[in-house]
Design a protein around this motif. Sequence first.
Motif, PDB file in Angstrom:
ATOM      1  N   ILE A  11       0.836   5.271   5.990  1.00  0.00           N
ATOM      2  CA  ILE A  11       1.716   4.972   4.927  1.00  0.00           C
ATOM      3  C   ILE A  11       1.004   4.097   3.952  1.00  0.00           C
ATOM      4  O   ILE A  11       0.501   3.182   4.510  1.00  0.00           O
ATOM      5  N   GLY A  12       1.391   4.370   2.701  1.00  0.00           N
ATOM      6  CA  GLY A  12       0.901   3.226   1.643  1.00  0.00           C
ATOM      7  C   GLY A  12       1.320   3.527   0.288  1.00  0.00           C
ATOM      8  O   GLY A  12       2.284   4.362   0.040  1.00  0.00           O
ATOM      9  N   PHE A  13       0.145   3.339  -0.697  1.00  0.00           N
ATOM     10  CA  PHE A  13       0.770   3.696  -1.877  1.00  0.00           C
ATOM     11  C   PHE A  13      -0.531   4.277  -2.902  1.00  0.00           C
ATOM     12  O   PHE A  13      -1.722   3.786  -2.374  1.00  0.00           O
ATOM     13  N   LYS A  14      -0.177   4.982  -3.923  1.00  0.00           N
ATOM     14  CA  LYS A  14      -1.497   5.248  -4.773  1.00  0.00           C
ATOM     15  C   LYS A  14      -1.524   4.470  -6.150  1.00  0.00           C
ATOM     16  O   LYS A  14      -0.411   4.283  -6.347  1.00  0.00           O
ATOM     17  N   PHE A  15      -2.507   4.500  -6.564  1.00  0.00           N
ATOM     18  CA  PHE A  15      -2.698   3.560  -7.859  1.00  0.00           C
ATOM     19  C   PHE A  15      -3.903   4.207  -8.747  1.00  0.00           C
ATOM     20  O   PHE A  15      -4.752   4.607  -8.128  1.00  0.00           O
ATOM     21  N   GLY A  82     -10.515   3.742 -13.867  1.00  0.00           N
ATOM     22  CA  GLY A  82      -9.747   5.072 -14.174  1.00  0.00           C
ATOM     23  C   GLY A  82      -9.753   6.093 -13.101  1.00  0.00           C
ATOM     24  O   GLY A  82      -8.957   7.211 -13.252  1.00  0.00           O
ATOM     25  N   SER A  83     -10.327   5.625 -12.177  1.00  0.00           N
ATOM     26  CA  SER A  83     -10.220   6.467 -11.010  1.00  0.00           C
ATOM     27  C   SER A  83      -8.876   5.979 -10.239  1.00  0.00           C
ATOM     28  O   SER A  83      -8.380   5.108 -10.316  1.00  0.00           O
ATOM     29  N   THR A  84      -8.267   6.989  -9.462  1.00  0.00           N
ATOM     30  CA  THR A  84      -7.230   7.123  -8.402  1.00  0.00           C
ATOM     31  C   THR A  84      -7.399   6.708  -7.015  1.00  0.00           C
ATOM     32  O   THR A  84      -8.315   7.620  -6.496  1.00  0.00           O
ATOM     33  N   TYR A  85      -6.909   5.867  -6.580  1.00  0.00           N
ATOM     34  CA  TYR A  85      -7.001   5.462  -5.016  1.00  0.00           C
ATOM     35  C   TYR A  85      -5.619   5.418  -4.331  1.00  0.00           C
ATOM     36  O   TYR A  85      -4.639   5.238  -4.926  1.00  0.00           O
ATOM     37  N   ALA A  86      -5.752   5.557  -2.882  1.00  0.00           N
ATOM     38  CA  ALA A  86      -4.550   5.373  -2.176  1.00  0.00           C
ATOM     39  C   ALA A  86      -4.997   4.477  -1.030  1.00  0.00           C
ATOM     40  O   ALA A  86      -6.122   4.274  -0.386  1.00  0.00           O
ATOM     41  N   LEU A  87      -4.032   3.618  -0.881  1.00  0.00           N
ATOM     42  CA  LEU A  87      -4.225   2.333   0.195  1.00  0.00           C
ATOM     43  C   LEU A  87      -3.139   2.716   1.308  1.00  0.00           C
ATOM     44  O   LEU A  87      -2.006   2.618   0.831  1.00  0.00           O
ATOM     45  N   THR A  88      -3.607   2.732   2.561  1.00  0.00           N
ATOM     46  CA  THR A  88      -2.686   3.054   3.697  1.00  0.00           C
ATOM     47  C   THR A  88      -3.079   2.116   4.693  1.00  0.00           C
ATOM     48  O   THR A  88      -3.890   1.761   4.988  1.00  0.00           O
ATOM     49  N   VAL A  89      -2.066   2.260   5.580  1.00  0.00           N
ATOM     50  CA  VAL A  89      -2.052   1.496   6.821  1.00  0.00           C
ATOM     51  C   VAL A  89      -1.497   2.398   7.936  1.00  0.00           C
ATOM     52  O   VAL A  89      -0.572   3.328   7.973  1.00  0.00           O
ATOM     53  N   GLN A  90      -2.224   2.688   9.273  1.00  0.00           N
ATOM     54  CA  GLN A  90      -1.729   3.601  10.286  1.00  0.00           C
ATOM     55  C   GLN A  90      -0.650   2.959  10.939  1.00  0.00           C
ATOM     56  O   GLN A  90      -0.748   1.975  11.327  1.00  0.00           O
ATOM     57  N   VAL A  91       0.545   3.748  10.829  1.00  0.00           N
ATOM     58  CA  VAL A  91       1.713   3.339  11.865  1.00  0.00           C
ATOM     59  C   VAL A  91       1.829   3.751  13.031  1.00  0.00           C
ATOM     60  O   VAL A  91       1.604   5.316  13.124  1.00  0.00           O
ATOM     61  N   SER A  92       2.241   3.228  14.045  1.00  0.00           N
ATOM     62  CA  SER A  92       2.770   3.502  15.238  1.00  0.00           C
ATOM     63  C   SER A  92       3.533   2.942  15.921  1.00  0.00           C
ATOM     64  O   SER A  92       4.110   1.876  15.441  1.00  0.00           O
TER      65      SER A  92
END
Length: 149
Positions: A11-15, A82-92
């Motif tokens: 879960i995280g966000f895209k930017f 100009g590139s798109t990335y996603a930053l997430t953390v593993q949730v449990s």
Amino acid sequence: CSSDLSWKGEIGFKFRLREKTRIGVLGCGAGGGRLRHRTWVTLWDTRTKRPVAYTPVGPESLLLEGFAYGKVFTEAVTLTAGSTYALTVQVSPRLGLMPAPHANVRLAAQLGDFLGGVFSSSPWVYPSELDENALEQVYVNLVTLQVVS
């Protein structure tokens, strides 16, 4: 997210990045305390759907302003303008993951544009599901990265 989640996944966000940037460390929200066990924070390239960088965070991680940080990268990770990335953390379950307590925080304008919350239903799986109604303030307090000059 609360520490009682029964769900597992990313879960995280895209930017979208505005300018070439170097990243020195990744982290996740720990609220007011430590994480209960180790997990992973991942920075994804949305074009290739592969990790660009990842780091473990856990009970031993440095806590700073509500975030638990992994170890500083030995070599900064360079991201393309100009590139798109996603930053997430593993949730449990029972991880202890909590958004950092920063009111009205947003992705730094000089860094890029928030494109929504993202998630996947399994760890280490690219977060292809998009939460377009995500509150930027919540997601940006859930996972973070630090820019180096």
